[in-house]
Design a protein around this motif. Sequence first.
Motif, PDB file in Angstrom:
ATOM      1  N   VAL A 147      35.091  11.681  60.616  1.00  0.00           N
ATOM      2  CA  VAL A 147      34.161  12.119  60.454  1.00  0.00           C
ATOM      3  C   VAL A 147      32.783  10.580  59.544  1.00  0.00           C
ATOM      4  N   LEU A 148      33.382  10.145  58.427  1.00  0.00           N
ATOM      5  CA  LEU A 148      33.409   8.001  58.752  1.00  0.00           C
ATOM      6  C   LEU A 148      33.462   7.269  60.030  1.00  0.00           C
ATOM      7  N   LEU A 149      33.811   7.653  60.510  1.00  0.00           N
ATOM      8  CA  LEU A 149      34.012   6.931  61.887  1.00  0.00           C
ATOM      9  C   LEU A 149      32.624   7.160  62.486  1.00  0.00           C
ATOM     10  N   ALA A 150      32.322   7.956  63.122  1.00  0.00           N
ATOM     11  CA  ALA A 150      31.303   9.710  64.237  1.00  0.00           C
ATOM     12  C   ALA A 150      30.257   8.760  63.906  1.00  0.00           C
ATOM     13  N   PHE A 151      29.993   8.918  62.486  1.00  0.00           N
ATOM     14  CA  PHE A 151      27.976   9.403  61.812  1.00  0.00           C
ATOM     15  C   PHE A 151      28.016   7.570  61.432  1.00  0.00           C
ATOM     16  N   ARG A 152      28.554   6.529  62.647  1.00  0.00           N
ATOM     17  CA  ARG A 152      28.057   4.716  62.103  1.00  0.00           C
ATOM     18  C   ARG A 152      27.993   4.520  63.865  1.00  0.00           C
ATOM     19  N   THR A 172      47.234   2.182  69.542  1.00  0.00           N
ATOM     20  CA  THR A 172      45.911   1.448  70.150  1.00  0.00           C
ATOM     21  C   THR A 172      44.752   2.706  70.766  1.00  0.00           C
ATOM     22  N   VAL A 173      43.495   2.164  70.256  1.00  0.00           N
ATOM     23  CA  VAL A 173      42.379   2.669  69.887  1.00  0.00           C
ATOM     24  C   VAL A 173      42.057   2.690  71.049  1.00  0.00           C
ATOM     25  N   GLU A 174      41.838   4.266  72.594  1.00  0.00           N
ATOM     26  CA  GLU A 174      41.972   4.631  74.064  1.00  0.00           C
ATOM     27  C   GLU A 174      40.363   4.821  73.347  1.00  0.00           C
ATOM     28  N   LYS A 175      39.675   4.656  74.773  1.00  0.00           N
ATOM     29  CA  LYS A 175      37.900   5.245  75.328  1.00  0.00           C
ATOM     30  C   LYS A 175      38.113   6.899  74.734  1.00  0.00           C
ATOM     31  N   LEU A 181      34.888  10.625  68.690  1.00  0.00           N
ATOM     32  CA  LEU A 181      33.410  10.350  67.211  1.00  0.00           C
ATOM     33  C   LEU A 181      32.497  11.203  68.402  1.00  0.00           C
ATOM     34  N   ASP A 182      32.306  10.562  69.350  1.00  0.00           N
ATOM     35  CA  ASP A 182      30.320  11.400  69.320  1.00  0.00           C
ATOM     36  C   ASP A 182      30.411  12.418  69.607  1.00  0.00           C
ATOM     37  N   GLN A 183      31.177  13.091  70.425  1.00  0.00           N
ATOM     38  CA  GLN A 183      31.167  14.701  70.265  1.00  0.00           C
ATOM     39  C   GLN A 183      31.274  15.614  68.377  1.00  0.00           C
ATOM     40  N   ILE A 184      32.138  14.761  67.679  1.00  0.00           N
ATOM     41  CA  ILE A 184      31.867  15.257  66.129  1.00  0.00           C
ATOM     42  C   ILE A 184      30.319  14.487  65.980  1.00  0.00           C
ATOM     43  N   GLY A 188      27.990  17.845  64.508  1.00  0.00           N
ATOM     44  CA  GLY A 188      27.551  17.242  62.389  1.00  0.00           C
ATOM     45  C   GLY A 188      28.841  17.642  62.904  1.00  0.00           C
ATOM     46  N   TYR A 189      30.094  17.917  62.075  1.00  0.00           N
ATOM     47  CA  TYR A 189      31.120  18.045  61.824  1.00  0.00           C
ATOM     48  C   TYR A 189      32.373  17.605  62.604  1.00  0.00           C
ATOM     49  N   GLU A 190      34.010  18.253  61.850  1.00  0.00           N
ATOM     50  CA  GLU A 190      35.178  17.879  62.616  1.00  0.00           C
ATOM     51  C   GLU A 190      35.968  18.832  61.959  1.00  0.00           C
TER      52      GLU A 190
END
Length: 260
Positions: A147-152, A172-175, A181-184, A188-190
């Motif tokens: 959530v902290l990442l998604a809303f940035r 490794t952070v994949e696409k 994160l975009d879906q979250i 509006g939530y995880e």
Amino acid sequence: MEQEEDRYRAPALDKGLDILELLAGIDGGLTQAEIAKHLGRSPNEFYRMLDRLVRRGYVTRIDGDRYSLTLKLFGLAQSHAPVRRLVSFATPFMRDLAEKTLQANQLSVFDRGSVVVVAQQEAPSYWGISIRVGSNISLYDTGSGHVLLAFRPQEERLMMINEYSRSTEHPTVEKEFFDRLDQISERGYEMMPSLQTAGVYNLSAPILSPDGRAIAALTVPFITLVNTPQAPDITGTLELLTRTARQLSELTGTDGKSAE
């Protein structure tokens, strides 16, 4: 008066502050030569200063030769007194949420490269999942971190990941991770099974600043309570959680909508 001000000048400090103030207003960063041009100085004057700012974590290099601000200044601004104020006004809402859901909940923030639990509300009954205040939790595989990442904005997400990764081994952070994160952000939530404790679901919602960025994550580690008919199910708990997060967001001056 002007002579008195010149008497206490610190040219090196002024030069560093000039760089920080310049980069704060620039998207995408600047090269050393561009910084010098904006500030009306020789590029050679800024090499050592930029090196120190990078080493201290205030500035990062992107695309090889461009310099951009990190989130360190933001983290410093959010620490200490602002966090205490956040916890102070969130506490009664968290207590009410625990009473209505019969579940524990906690408040987490991203602070200078770490995801930190800054407040914890115990479940009112015998059973509940508690996380100690001051604990550092994962940015990648917890509801709070997501959530902290998604809303940035994406640029800030990358900065947060970079700062977090300096002291933490990470995959490794994949696409697909950014797609999640975009879906979250859209819903509006995880809501995800805990990757740390079997049988627990992480329900997390953002507390948003007026510009739509997550300043904190409110999380319920949901467990199914047996022989407790008055306890809301996971859907009812999620509704109560997101309502509480919206109420706290309204106190910061926003209506709870996600960042663009």
